[in-house]
Design a protein around this motif. Structure first.
Motif, PDB file in Angstrom:
ATOM      1  N   TRP A   4       0.955  -1.006  -0.137  1.00  0.00           N
ATOM      2  CA  TRP A   4       0.014  -0.009   0.134  1.00  0.00           C
ATOM      3  C   TRP A   4       0.919   1.292   0.255  1.00  0.00           C
ATOM      4  CZ3 TRP A   4      -3.950  -2.161   4.137  1.00  0.00           C
ATOM      5  CH2 TRP A   4      -5.033  -2.740   3.362  1.00  0.00           C
ATOM      6  N   TYR A   5       1.939   1.268   0.875  1.00  0.00           N
ATOM      7  CA  TYR A   5       2.822   2.284   0.857  1.00  0.00           C
ATOM      8  C   TYR A   5       3.504   2.676  -0.563  1.00  0.00           C
ATOM      9  CZ  TYR A   5       2.525   3.208   5.752  1.00  0.00           C
ATOM     10  OH  TYR A   5       2.020   3.270   6.980  1.00  0.00           O
ATOM     11  N   ILE A   6       3.921   1.565  -1.138  1.00  0.00           N
ATOM     12  CA  ILE A   6       4.511   1.633  -2.452  1.00  0.00           C
ATOM     13  C   ILE A   6       3.540   2.295  -3.476  1.00  0.00           C
ATOM     14  CG2 ILE A   6       5.445   0.272  -4.379  1.00  0.00           C
ATOM     15  CD1 ILE A   6       6.632  -1.657  -2.247  1.00  0.00           C
ATOM     16  N   CYS A  54      -5.498   1.187  -9.488  1.00  0.00           N
ATOM     17  CA  CYS A  54      -5.599   0.214  -8.217  1.00  0.00           C
ATOM     18  C   CYS A  54      -6.786  -0.717  -8.714  1.00  0.00           C
ATOM     19  CB  CYS A  54      -5.921   0.464  -6.978  1.00  0.00           C
ATOM     20  SG  CYS A  54      -4.337   0.774  -6.297  1.00  0.00           S
ATOM     21  N   VAL A  55      -7.657  -0.472  -9.366  1.00  0.00           N
ATOM     22  CA  VAL A  55      -9.201  -1.266  -9.595  1.00  0.00           C
ATOM     23  C   VAL A  55      -8.673  -2.017 -11.046  1.00  0.00           C
ATOM     24  CG1 VAL A  55     -11.379  -1.316 -10.352  1.00  0.00           C
ATOM     25  CG2 VAL A  55     -10.839   0.064  -8.522  1.00  0.00           C
ATOM     26  N   SER A  56      -7.983  -1.306 -11.969  1.00  0.00           N
ATOM     27  CA  SER A  56      -7.558  -1.906 -13.150  1.00  0.00           C
ATOM     28  C   SER A  56      -6.364  -3.006 -12.828  1.00  0.00           C
ATOM     29  CB  SER A  56      -7.109  -0.594 -14.237  1.00  0.00           C
ATOM     30  OG  SER A  56      -7.905   0.111 -14.291  1.00  0.00           O
ATOM     31  N   LEU A  57      -5.587  -2.706 -11.981  1.00  0.00           N
ATOM     32  CA  LEU A  57      -4.665  -3.517 -11.723  1.00  0.00           C
ATOM     33  C   LEU A  57      -5.065  -4.760 -10.957  1.00  0.00           C
ATOM     34  CD1 LEU A  57      -1.699  -1.289 -10.359  1.00  0.00           C
ATOM     35  CD2 LEU A  57      -1.457  -2.745 -12.391  1.00  0.00           C
ATOM     36  N   ALA A  58      -6.181  -4.519 -10.220  1.00  0.00           N
ATOM     37  CA  ALA A  58      -6.895  -5.824  -9.384  1.00  0.00           C
ATOM     38  C   ALA A  58      -7.346  -6.594 -10.706  1.00  0.00           C
ATOM     39  CB  ALA A  58      -7.990  -5.413  -8.469  1.00  0.00           C
ATOM     40  N   ALA A  77      -1.492 -12.603  -4.382  1.00  0.00           N
ATOM     41  CA  ALA A  77      -1.051 -11.892  -3.137  1.00  0.00           C
ATOM     42  C   ALA A  77      -1.288 -10.202  -3.492  1.00  0.00           C
ATOM     43  CB  ALA A  77      -0.100 -12.005  -2.624  1.00  0.00           C
ATOM     44  N   ALA A  78      -0.470  -9.741  -4.775  1.00  0.00           N
ATOM     45  CA  ALA A  78      -0.999  -8.581  -5.290  1.00  0.00           C
ATOM     46  C   ALA A  78      -2.227  -8.135  -5.492  1.00  0.00           C
ATOM     47  CB  ALA A  78       0.248  -8.383  -6.328  1.00  0.00           C
ATOM     48  N   ALA A  79      -2.878  -8.764  -6.444  1.00  0.00           N
ATOM     49  CA  ALA A  79      -4.169  -8.956  -6.881  1.00  0.00           C
ATOM     50  C   ALA A  79      -5.190  -8.655  -5.588  1.00  0.00           C
ATOM     51  CB  ALA A  79      -4.903  -9.857  -7.600  1.00  0.00           C
ATOM     52  N   SER A  80      -4.926  -9.230  -4.358  1.00  0.00           N
ATOM     53  CA  SER A  80      -5.864  -9.237  -3.516  1.00  0.00           C
ATOM     54  C   SER A  80      -5.833  -7.762  -2.698  1.00  0.00           C
ATOM     55  CB  SER A  80      -5.857 -10.207  -2.310  1.00  0.00           C
ATOM     56  OG  SER A  80      -4.606 -10.183  -1.942  1.00  0.00           O
ATOM     57  N   VAL A  81      -4.246  -7.195  -2.789  1.00  0.00           N
ATOM     58  CA  VAL A  81      -4.231  -5.964  -2.108  1.00  0.00           C
ATOM     59  C   VAL A  81      -4.517  -5.053  -3.085  1.00  0.00           C
ATOM     60  CG1 VAL A  81      -2.007  -4.319  -1.501  1.00  0.00           C
ATOM     61  CG2 VAL A  81      -2.041  -6.722  -0.875  1.00  0.00           C
ATOM     62  N   PHE A  82      -4.469  -4.996  -4.283  1.00  0.00           N
ATOM     63  CA  PHE A  82      -4.858  -4.102  -5.312  1.00  0.00           C
ATOM     64  C   PHE A  82      -6.248  -3.769  -5.116  1.00  0.00           C
ATOM     65  CE2 PHE A  82      -1.058  -5.288  -8.204  1.00  0.00           C
ATOM     66  CZ  PHE A  82      -0.581  -4.326  -7.581  1.00  0.00           C
ATOM     67  N   ALA A  83      -7.022  -4.870  -4.940  1.00  0.00           N
ATOM     68  CA  ALA A  83      -8.660  -5.044  -5.115  1.00  0.00           C
ATOM     69  C   ALA A  83      -9.187  -4.351  -3.547  1.00  0.00           C
ATOM     70  CB  ALA A  83      -9.182  -6.467  -5.113  1.00  0.00           C
TER      71      ALA A  83
END
Length: 81
Positions: A11-13, A30-34, A74-80
């Motif tokens: 999140w900080y990044i 972020c939504v697009s990345l998710a 893991a990254a997808a869940s954070v992006f979402a």
């Protein structure tokens, strides 16, 4: 504790590197990345299921796909969030 550190660090990044001066644009990115990351995860999972017999003879390739899938999920869940 490690999960919280992972989420918080990512999140900080994202806050500092992903359109830091425009919160709305940052949110949409972020939504697009998710969605993109979730699609990637689904593709990796389907590939691993189709190539299961082939990859059983190559444990290094199987491990690489497994690591890619884990990190992308893991990254997808954070992006979402």
């Amino acid at each position: 504790a490690l999960v919280v550190a992972y989420w918080r660090g990512l999140w900080y990044i994202l806050d500092e590197k992903l359109a830091p001066h425009n919160k709305e644009l940052s949110g949409w990115l972020c939504v697009s990345l998710a969605f993109a990351s979730t699609s990637l995860c689904l593709g990796i999972f389907q590939l691993s299921q189709r190539c299961r017999g082939y990859l059983a003879h190559s444990p290094v390739r199987w491990r690489l796909i497994e690591l890619l899938y884990t990190h992308a999920t893991a990254a997808a869940s954070v992006f979402a969030w």
